[in-house]
Design a protein around this motif. Structure first.
Motif, short mmCIF file in Angstrom:
data_model
loop_
_atom_site.label_atom_id
_atom_site.label_comp_id
_atom_site.label_asym_id
_atom_site.label_seq_id
_atom_site.Cartn_x
_atom_site.Cartn_y
_atom_site.Cartn_z
N LEU A 147 6.40 -2.83 10.16
CA LEU A 147 5.63 -2.05 9.15
C LEU A 147 4.71 -1.00 9.73
N TYR A 148 5.06 -0.29 10.72
CA TYR A 148 4.21 0.64 11.40
C TYR A 148 5.35 1.86 11.93
N GLN A 149 4.83 3.00 11.94
CA GLN A 149 5.55 4.27 12.47
C GLN A 149 5.09 4.54 13.81
N LEU A 150 3.54 4.29 14.03
CA LEU A 150 3.05 4.20 15.29
C LEU A 150 2.56 3.09 15.81
N LEU A 151 2.83 2.69 16.77
CA LEU A 151 2.48 1.40 17.57
C LEU A 151 1.71 1.92 19.02
N VAL A 152 0.39 1.56 19.21
CA VAL A 152 -0.31 1.82 20.18
C VAL A 152 -0.65 0.53 21.19
N ASP A 153 -0.28 0.74 22.44
CA ASP A 153 -0.29 -0.52 23.33
C ASP A 153 -1.82 -0.29 24.09
N CYS A 154 -2.52 -1.11 23.55
CA CYS A 154 -3.91 -1.24 24.22
C CYS A 154 -4.53 -2.59 23.72
N GLU A 155 -5.64 -2.97 24.15
CA GLU A 155 -6.54 -4.20 23.94
C GLU A 155 -7.00 -4.08 22.54
N PRO A 156 -6.82 -4.91 21.70
CA PRO A 156 -7.27 -4.81 20.33
C PRO A 156 -8.69 -4.61 20.38
N ASP A 157 -9.55 -5.00 21.01
CA ASP A 157 -10.83 -4.65 21.19
C ASP A 157 -11.39 -3.06 21.60
N ASP A 158 -10.49 -2.74 21.99
CA ASP A 158 -10.49 -1.17 22.57
C ASP A 158 -10.43 0.06 21.70
N TYR A 159 -11.33 -0.05 20.58
CA TYR A 159 -11.04 1.17 19.54
C TYR A 159 -11.12 2.41 20.02
N THR A 160 -11.69 2.89 21.11
CA THR A 160 -11.95 4.30 21.43
C THR A 160 -10.53 4.90 22.08
N VAL A 161 -9.96 3.79 22.90
CA VAL A 161 -8.69 4.32 23.55
C VAL A 161 -7.57 4.24 22.35
N PHE A 162 -7.46 3.27 21.62
CA PHE A 162 -6.68 3.28 20.26
C PHE A 162 -7.06 4.73 19.56
N CYS A 172 0.90 -1.36 -0.07
CA CYS A 172 -0.05 0.01 0.00
C CYS A 172 0.87 1.28 -0.06
N LYS A 173 0.36 2.37 -0.72
CA LYS A 173 1.15 3.52 -0.86
C LYS A 173 0.50 4.62 0.22
N SER A 174 1.18 4.40 1.56
CA SER A 174 0.64 5.13 2.75
C SER A 174 1.90 5.89 3.11
N VAL A 175 1.77 7.01 3.64
CA VAL A 175 2.88 7.75 4.04
C VAL A 175 3.04 7.32 5.87
N PHE A 176 1.89 7.07 6.43
CA PHE A 176 1.97 6.99 7.89
C PHE A 176 1.20 5.54 8.21
N ASN A 177 1.73 4.63 8.87
CA ASN A 177 1.02 3.75 9.40
C ASN A 177 0.80 3.36 10.79
N ALA A 178 -0.33 3.22 11.36
CA ALA A 178 -0.55 2.80 12.45
C ALA A 178 -1.05 1.44 12.99
N GLY A 179 -0.94 0.86 14.11
CA GLY A 179 -1.46 -0.38 14.51
C GLY A 179 -1.14 -0.45 15.98
N PHE A 180 -1.74 -1.80 16.42
CA PHE A 180 -1.36 -2.30 17.75
C PHE A 180 -0.15 -2.71 17.87
N THR A 181 0.40 -2.86 19.03
CA THR A 181 1.78 -3.31 19.50
C THR A 181 2.02 -4.92 19.31
N HIS A 182 0.91 -5.41 19.06
CA HIS A 182 0.96 -7.01 18.94
C HIS A 182 1.24 -7.34 17.64
N LEU A 183 1.33 -6.52 16.71
CA LEU A 183 1.47 -6.65 15.28
C LEU A 183 2.93 -6.74 14.91
N ASN A 184 3.29 -6.87 13.60
CA ASN A 184 4.68 -6.86 13.15
C ASN A 184 5.09 -5.29 13.19
N ASN A 185 5.99 -4.96 14.24
CA ASN A 185 6.41 -3.70 14.37
C ASN A 185 7.02 -3.00 13.38
#
Length: 173
Positions: A144-159, A129-142
């Motif tokens: 691939l991302y510039q920003l990783l958020v450490d929270c529960e994968p089901d908690d979208y509001t905190v993320f 994918c042609k994206s400038v900035f990638n964000a995801g959860f910390t349990h994913l392959n780090n």
């Protein structure tokens, strides 16, 4: 079938090779504000609520948010319009689906991966994918991302709140 395992193995080899290239290449830094967002999710019923929350939180129009749903297997009787599975990828990570080809031709300012599990085919999509900035959860392959958020994968509001906080700090909003 025996070829399914062989195809998955070639896709994994392709991913590993492209990942080292991806890590070594320098991403273009964009100082412009976020306008186009691509969201990868693996829960069909969360799509509308995630898009609505992102739109209001990041002040982006809903029409500028593209969602892609990762499913294990496509249901041929009741297909989901914006979904993909491992069947949409051929040998060596080649994209077979016209829908995914169309997505991969566009440029995105932000890619958000809400997947609960680390999936080879989601990673292949992110890698291509042609994206400038990638964000995801910390349990994913780090790698691939510039920003990783450490929270529960089901908690979208905190993320989403953490994402907004860090995007504001980085002056992307």
């Amino acid at each position: 079938m025996i070829f399914t395992g062989f195809k998955r193995k070639t896709n994994q080899i392709f991913f590993n090779k492209k990942l080292t290239e991806f890590v070594n290449e320098t991403k273009e830094e964009s100082s412009k504000k976020i306008n186009n967002i691509i969201v990868i999710i693996d829960a069909i019923n969360d799509e509308e609520s995630i898009v609505k929350e992102l739109s209001s939180l990041l002040k982006v129009d809903k029409s500028n948010i593209t969602t892609v749903i990762a499913v294990n297997k496509k249901n041929k009787k009741a297909p989901i319009e914006n979904s993909f599975s491992g069947a949409d990828f051929g040998w060596r990570g080649k994209v077979k689906s016209d829908y995914l080809k169309n997505i991969l031709t566009k440029k995105y300012d932000l890619l958000i991966n809400y997947s609960k599990v680390d999936n080879l085919y989601v990673n292949l999509l992110i890698l291509q994918c042609k994206s400038v900035f990638n964000a995801g959860f910390t349990h994913l392959n780090n790698e691939l991302y510039q920003l990783l958020v450490d929270c529960e994968p089901d908690d979208y509001t905190v993320f989403n709140s953490e994402l907004k906080k860090y995007l504001t700090i980085l002056k992307k909003l």
